[in-house]
Design a protein around this motif. Structure first.
Motif, short mmCIF file in Angstrom:
data_model
loop_
_atom_site.label_atom_id
_atom_site.label_comp_id
_atom_site.label_asym_id
_atom_site.label_seq_id
_atom_site.Cartn_x
_atom_site.Cartn_y
_atom_site.Cartn_z
N MET A 152 34.92 28.68 83.07
CA MET A 152 34.23 29.84 83.61
C MET A 152 34.04 29.65 85.11
O MET A 152 33.59 28.61 85.56
CB MET A 152 32.87 29.99 82.91
CG MET A 152 32.06 31.13 83.45
SD MET A 152 30.61 31.64 82.48
CE MET A 152 29.61 30.20 82.43
N GLU A 153 34.39 30.66 85.87
CA GLU A 153 34.16 30.66 87.31
C GLU A 153 32.87 31.43 87.59
O GLU A 153 32.66 32.50 87.02
CB GLU A 153 35.32 31.34 88.05
CG GLU A 153 36.64 30.60 87.92
CD GLU A 153 37.79 31.42 88.51
OE1 GLU A 153 37.54 32.23 89.42
OE2 GLU A 153 38.93 31.23 88.04
N ARG A 154 32.03 30.86 88.49
CA ARG A 154 30.76 31.52 88.76
C ARG A 154 30.21 31.16 90.13
O ARG A 154 30.62 30.17 90.73
CB ARG A 154 29.75 31.15 87.68
CG ARG A 154 29.56 29.65 87.59
CD ARG A 154 28.72 29.29 86.41
NE ARG A 154 28.68 27.83 86.28
CZ ARG A 154 28.35 27.21 85.19
NH1 ARG A 154 28.05 27.88 84.13
NH2 ARG A 154 28.33 25.92 85.15
N ARG A 155 29.26 32.00 90.57
CA ARG A 155 28.51 31.73 91.79
C ARG A 155 27.03 31.85 91.46
O ARG A 155 26.67 32.56 90.51
CB ARG A 155 28.87 32.72 92.90
CG ARG A 155 30.33 32.61 93.33
CD ARG A 155 30.64 33.39 94.59
NE ARG A 155 30.30 34.80 94.45
CZ ARG A 155 30.17 35.64 95.48
NH1 ARG A 155 30.32 35.21 96.72
NH2 ARG A 155 29.87 36.91 95.29
N TYR A 156 26.18 31.18 92.25
CA TYR A 156 24.77 31.09 91.91
C TYR A 156 23.91 31.18 93.17
O TYR A 156 24.28 30.67 94.23
CB TYR A 156 24.53 29.73 91.23
CG TYR A 156 23.10 29.42 90.90
CD1 TYR A 156 22.51 29.89 89.74
CD2 TYR A 156 22.33 28.62 91.75
CE1 TYR A 156 21.18 29.59 89.42
CE2 TYR A 156 21.01 28.32 91.44
CZ TYR A 156 20.45 28.80 90.27
OH TYR A 156 19.15 28.50 89.97
N LYS A 200 34.73 34.85 86.18
CA LYS A 200 35.84 34.83 85.23
C LYS A 200 35.43 34.06 83.99
O LYS A 200 34.89 32.97 84.09
CB LYS A 200 37.05 34.16 85.89
CG LYS A 200 38.33 34.22 85.11
CD LYS A 200 39.15 35.41 85.56
CE LYS A 200 40.44 35.50 84.77
NZ LYS A 200 40.50 36.67 83.92
N VAL A 201 35.63 34.68 82.81
CA VAL A 201 35.34 33.99 81.55
C VAL A 201 36.63 33.77 80.76
O VAL A 201 37.61 34.48 80.96
CB VAL A 201 34.35 34.80 80.67
CG1 VAL A 201 33.01 34.95 81.36
CG2 VAL A 201 34.91 36.15 80.28
N THR A 202 36.61 32.78 79.90
CA THR A 202 37.75 32.54 79.01
C THR A 202 37.87 33.69 78.03
O THR A 202 38.95 34.21 77.78
CB THR A 202 37.56 31.22 78.24
OG1 THR A 202 37.26 30.19 79.19
CG2 THR A 202 38.83 30.85 77.50
N ASP A 258 31.01 38.68 80.50
CA ASP A 258 32.42 39.01 80.71
C ASP A 258 32.69 38.90 82.21
O ASP A 258 31.76 38.69 83.00
CB ASP A 258 32.71 40.44 80.20
CG ASP A 258 34.19 40.65 79.88
OD1 ASP A 258 35.02 39.78 80.23
OD2 ASP A 258 34.52 41.70 79.29
N ASP A 259 33.91 39.10 82.61
CA ASP A 259 34.26 39.03 84.04
C ASP A 259 33.38 39.99 84.84
O ASP A 259 33.23 41.16 84.48
CB ASP A 259 35.73 39.40 84.26
CG ASP A 259 36.70 38.42 83.61
OD1 ASP A 259 36.25 37.35 83.14
OD2 ASP A 259 37.91 38.72 83.57
#
Length: 165
Positions: free
Chosen positions: A1-5, A26-28, A44-45
């Protein structure tokens, strides 16, 4: 999973506590939950998860927004307390009971069985058990009367933290 925080501590006329925002780039695969007959996508994305940890309260709220910025659900955790760890990351001491509010206004109560089990097996004492039920009743009454202010502040807090991602 791609993420920002992003996170911040806020002290305004209407809110005092920590807020965090997780942007799920981005989620699998999407994550869905089912309440009664409703199937809801909560991850979800492009989704955003806002968490509000109000100081000196016995609840925290996670607001889940879809990729268009619309609220998918508010998830209220009843907890003993909210705090901040050594790494400056907010946390909550969960007391099992959860209240989910859907944009339609429908309210779903969850995990009373987990609270009962925690009392039975000694994970929590009667005082914490009673606190959880009292806080749940208080939050439900505020929600019912449209006075649970964290729901109204979720958009404002999301916009504030979006600028910090």
């Amino acid at each position: 999973m791609e993420r920002r925080y992003a996170q911040s501590y806020l002290e305004t006329g209407s809110y005092k506590g920590h807020v965090t925002l997780l942007e799920i780039s981005k989620v699998t695969e999407p994550l869905h939950v089912t309440y009664d007959d409703k199937n809801i996508c909560i991850s979800d994305d492009g989704y955003l998860w806002l968490q509000q940890f109000p100081s000196d309260k016995h609840h925290s709220v996670t607001t889940m927004f879809d990729a268009r910025g619309k609220v998918v659900q508010w998830y209220i955790d009843i907890c003993y307390m909210n705090g901040v760890g050594e790494n400056n990351i907010p946390w909550m001491d969960d007391l099992y009971l959860d209240i989910i509010i859907l944009p339609s206004g429908e309210v779903v109560q969850k995990d009373a069985d987990e609270l009962e089990e925690a009392l039975r097996n000694g994970t929590i004492d009667k005082q914490l058990y009673d606190m959880a039920w009292e806080e749940s009743a208080r939050v439900n009454a505020l929600v019912k009367h449209g006075e649970f202010y964290l729901l109204k502040l979720s958009e404002e807090h999301k916009d504030f933290l979006s600028n910090r991602l």
